[in-house]
Design a protein around this motif. Structure first.
Motif, short mmCIF file in Angstrom:
data_model
loop_
_atom_site.label_atom_id
_atom_site.label_comp_id
_atom_site.label_asym_id
_atom_site.label_seq_id
_atom_site.Cartn_x
_atom_site.Cartn_y
_atom_site.Cartn_z
N ASP A 1 29.66 -31.18 15.81
CA ASP A 1 28.46 -31.42 15.00
C ASP A 1 28.28 -32.93 14.83
OD1 ASP A 1 26.41 -31.49 13.21
OD2 ASP A 1 27.68 -31.01 11.48
N PHE A 2 27.41 -33.51 15.66
CA PHE A 2 27.13 -34.94 15.51
C PHE A 2 26.11 -35.18 14.39
CE2 PHE A 2 28.63 -34.63 19.89
CZ PHE A 2 29.45 -35.73 20.01
N GLY A 3 25.50 -34.08 13.92
CA GLY A 3 24.42 -34.19 12.94
C GLY A 3 24.85 -34.78 11.60
N PHE A 4 26.16 -34.75 11.33
CA PHE A 4 26.65 -35.26 10.04
C PHE A 4 26.27 -36.73 9.85
CE2 PHE A 4 29.86 -37.05 12.74
CZ PHE A 4 30.31 -38.16 12.05
N VAL A 5 26.11 -37.43 10.98
CA VAL A 5 25.89 -38.88 10.90
C VAL A 5 24.59 -39.21 10.17
CG1 VAL A 5 24.73 -39.09 13.16
CG2 VAL A 5 25.98 -41.02 12.23
N ARG A 6 23.59 -38.35 10.25
CA ARG A 6 22.31 -38.64 9.61
C ARG A 6 22.50 -38.85 8.11
NH1 ARG A 6 17.83 -38.02 12.25
NH2 ARG A 6 16.68 -37.59 10.34
N GLU A 7 23.27 -37.96 7.50
CA GLU A 7 23.50 -38.07 6.06
C GLU A 7 24.38 -39.28 5.75
OE1 GLU A 7 24.79 -34.36 4.37
OE2 GLU A 7 25.44 -35.43 2.56
N GLU A 8 25.38 -39.50 6.62
CA GLU A 8 26.33 -40.59 6.35
C GLU A 8 25.72 -41.97 6.40
OE1 GLU A 8 30.53 -41.06 7.38
OE2 GLU A 8 30.49 -38.94 6.81
N VAL A 9 24.72 -42.13 7.28
CA VAL A 9 24.14 -43.48 7.43
C VAL A 9 22.76 -43.59 6.79
CG1 VAL A 9 25.46 -43.87 9.53
CG2 VAL A 9 23.13 -43.02 9.71
N ALA A 10 22.36 -42.56 6.06
CA ALA A 10 21.00 -42.56 5.47
C ALA A 10 20.77 -43.81 4.62
CB ALA A 10 20.80 -41.30 4.64
N HIS A 11 21.82 -44.28 3.94
CA HIS A 11 21.66 -45.45 3.07
C HIS A 11 21.37 -46.73 3.85
CE1 HIS A 11 25.85 -45.61 4.35
NE2 HIS A 11 25.79 -46.89 4.12
N CYS A 12 21.61 -46.70 5.17
CA CYS A 12 21.38 -47.90 5.99
C CYS A 12 19.92 -48.03 6.42
CB CYS A 12 22.25 -47.88 7.25
SG CYS A 12 24.00 -47.72 6.94
N TYR A 13 19.11 -47.01 6.16
CA TYR A 13 17.72 -47.01 6.65
C TYR A 13 16.76 -46.96 5.47
CZ TYR A 13 19.88 -45.98 11.15
OH TYR A 13 20.63 -46.04 12.28
N GLY A 14 15.62 -47.64 5.61
CA GLY A 14 14.61 -47.66 4.57
C GLY A 14 13.67 -46.46 4.68
N GLU A 15 12.78 -46.36 3.73
CA GLU A 15 11.81 -45.25 3.71
C GLU A 15 10.60 -45.57 4.58
OE1 GLU A 15 12.05 -42.25 2.08
OE2 GLU A 15 14.12 -42.86 1.71
N LYS A 16 10.32 -46.88 4.72
CA LYS A 16 9.11 -47.29 5.47
C LYS A 16 9.53 -48.15 6.66
CE LYS A 16 6.40 -47.35 1.27
NZ LYS A 16 5.96 -48.18 0.17
N GLY A 17 8.52 -48.60 7.39
CA GLY A 17 8.79 -49.50 8.51
C GLY A 17 8.89 -48.76 9.83
N ASN A 18 9.38 -49.49 10.85
CA ASN A 18 9.48 -48.90 12.19
C ASN A 18 10.46 -47.73 12.19
OD1 ASN A 18 7.77 -50.83 13.12
ND2 ASN A 18 9.42 -52.21 13.79
N VAL A 19 10.12 -46.74 13.01
CA VAL A 19 11.01 -45.57 13.11
C VAL A 19 12.16 -45.93 14.06
CG1 VAL A 19 11.18 -43.17 13.83
CG2 VAL A 19 9.09 -44.00 12.75
N SER A 20 13.38 -45.70 13.59
CA SER A 20 14.56 -46.08 14.39
C SER A 20 14.87 -45.03 15.45
CB SER A 20 15.77 -46.20 13.47
OG SER A 20 16.19 -44.89 13.11
N VAL A 21 15.77 -45.39 16.34
CA VAL A 21 16.34 -44.40 17.25
C VAL A 21 17.19 -43.47 16.39
CG1 VAL A 21 17.86 -44.06 19.26
CG2 VAL A 21 16.42 -46.11 19.10
N ASP A 22 17.14 -42.18 16.69
CA ASP A 22 17.89 -41.19 15.90
C ASP A 22 19.39 -41.54 15.89
OD1 ASP A 22 19.07 -39.02 14.76
OD2 ASP A 22 18.03 -37.53 15.96
N PRO A 23 20.01 -41.66 14.69
CA PRO A 23 21.45 -41.97 14.63
C PRO A 23 22.31 -40.97 15.43
CG PRO A 23 20.48 -42.12 12.45
CD PRO A 23 19.40 -41.58 13.34
N VAL A 24 21.85 -39.71 15.48
CA VAL A 24 22.63 -38.72 16.24
C VAL A 24 22.66 -39.12 17.71
CG1 VAL A 24 22.78 -36.29 16.93
CG2 VAL A 24 22.03 -36.89 14.61
#
Ligand code: SF4
Length: 431
Positions: free
Chosen positions: A36-59
């Motif tokens: 399950d690589f999906g755990f990373v989304r929750e783990e790094v959520a604090h590193c990303y803002g609510e607005k701005g450019n959409v990043s590459v998916d952390p997964v």
């Protein structure tokens, strides 16, 4: 803003269904289904803002770094080039055929932004899954270490006074913290204080075998006896000796697997007094080679062994084969031992002297403050069961290191600084 990669298993523009094009027994198919690589989304959520450019998916980013070591791809640039050409990679990453592949720089930026903790979590989760799948017994642990060449030339090593080297390291840390969010912590263990590599100040200049001294890291590894699953890893500068990490690996294994280690198996480099005593006190049998016995083998040949001296615990003295008394004389704080000696003139006039000592001031015995625990551990280390375990350790450990070296880019650092090398080691251990 954090992006999310959507999987589209239906037909693509060219009537190609990647789901069908990847063979049923492809290793990546098994990995995708199991891990399950999906755990990373929750783990790094604090590193990303609510607005701005959409990043590459952390997964997708985590999977790309996984692929880098899984297939030992030569570089991150190379990986990004070949992703577009490989249907199995596209499928694994949930990318479509025409989707734009990100620039290789997203990987280094993600590492700096996330830190090593995400990769540590990936490793811990894979261990937990191995435990769940019944691949880890947890009771017998094999420990060893291997030197890793840092991404720095031996010519990058400079020699100076400890003060200047410390100041230089401080300056490197300050510069690094200005450039990146993640830095090497100041609290990591000290390396040789007179040498420093200008390319990678965290690596320590050490020799391997009879070869040249060059900047290296030390990878410390523990594997479970049942199937050789790696259950604990630690990375240090190359100058930190392997025997210092035995207890740390045992504790990490117990935390990761939830099982208490009953037997610790390692070569003679780990068979030091402090490790023997610590294992005996925590109820772990020591099946490590005996470093002291190896050292003393030549030195004590032809003279009475220590077993020829009887210890009296009530009077705290030793009685020698001549019937004389050896009393406590000195305490050695560093190695927690007490020195016992007879009076110099007693040994000088002794008829058994030639069989007892070659020292001019008479025979000396050293007793550890926890000698009973030490004797117990030493007896375990010299048992037949320990010899069998050490033979099995050679086979298991060599296979583990050989697989990592031949297939997963283990012996050379891809990146610089200790925290990045820790990321590399967590990824390889997860694989
Ligand atoms: S040399 Fe000293 S310690 Fe050794 S047997 Fe003689 S008196 Fe005892």
């Amino acid at each position: 803003m954090m992006g999310e990669q959507k999987s589209e298993p239906q037909l693509f523009n060219y009537a190609v269904n990647l789901e069908k094009r990847v063979r049923a027994n492809h290793p990546l198919r098994q990995i995708k289904a199991t891990i399950d690589f999906g755990f990373v989304r929750e783990e790094v959520a604090h590193c990303y803002g609510e607005k701005g450019n959409v990043s590459v998916d952390p997964v997708a980013i985590l999977k790309m770094m996984f692929l880098l070591f899984f297939d030992d791809v030569p570089s991150e640039r190379e990986l990004m080039k070949i992703i577009a050409e490989r249907l199995d990679y596209l499928w694994f990453l949930d990318y479509s055929l025409d989707e734009e592949i990100p620039d290789h720089s997203v990987l280094s930026k993600a590492r700096a932004r996330w830190g090593k903790e995400v990769f540590e979590s990936l490793f811990i989760r894979t261990v937990a899954q191995c435990v769940e799948a019944g691949l880890v017994d947890g009771k017998k642990l094999h420990v060893d270490a291997s030197l890793i060449d840092a991404d720095a030339a031996k010519e990058s090593v400079i020699k100076s006074s400890p003060e200047l080297i410390a100041a230089l390291k401080q300056a490197y840390r300050a510069t690094e913290s200005k450039l990146e969010d993640t830095t090497t912590p100041e609290s990591y263990e000290a390396v040789n204080d007179r040498l420093m590599s200008r390319s990678d100040p965290d690596a320590a200049a050490v020799r391997r075998g009879g070869g040249d001294s060059r900047p290296r890291y030390h990878h410390h590894r523990a594997i479970d006896d049942q199937k050789g699953v790696i259950t604990a890893v630690e990375t240090t500068p190359g100058s930190i000796p392997e025997n210092k990490k035995l207890l740390g690996l045992i504790e990490q294994h117990e935390k990761n697997t939830g099982s208490k280690v009953e037997v610790a198996i390692a070569d003679y480099k780990y068979g030091r007094q402090e490790n023997y005593v610590a294992c005996a006190e925590r109820g772990t049998a020591s099946h490590m080679g005996d470093a002291t016995a190896k050292q003393n083998h030549v030195r004590s040949q032809g003279i009475f062994p220590e077993s020829a001296f009887a210890y009296d615990p009530v009077k705290d003295i030793y009685r020698c084969p001549a019937g004389e008394t050896l009393k406590p004389r000195r305490l050695h704080w560093a190695n927690r031992t007490i020195e016992y000696k007879a009076a110099k003139k007693v040994c000088a006039g002794c008829l058994l002297r030639a069989q007892c000592t070659r020292a001019s001031n008479g025979r000396t015995l050293r007793r550890h403050e926890k000698q009973v625990a030490l004797d117990l551990a030493r007896a375990q280390a010299h048992s037949r069961a320990a010899e069998c375990d050490r033979r099995r350790r050679r086979h298991l450990m060599e296979a583990s290191f050989a697989d990592a070296t031949n297939n997963h880019h283990f012996k050379r650092a891809r990146w610089r600084r200790l925290w990045r090398q820790q990321i590399q080691d967590y990824l390889i251990a997860s694989i």
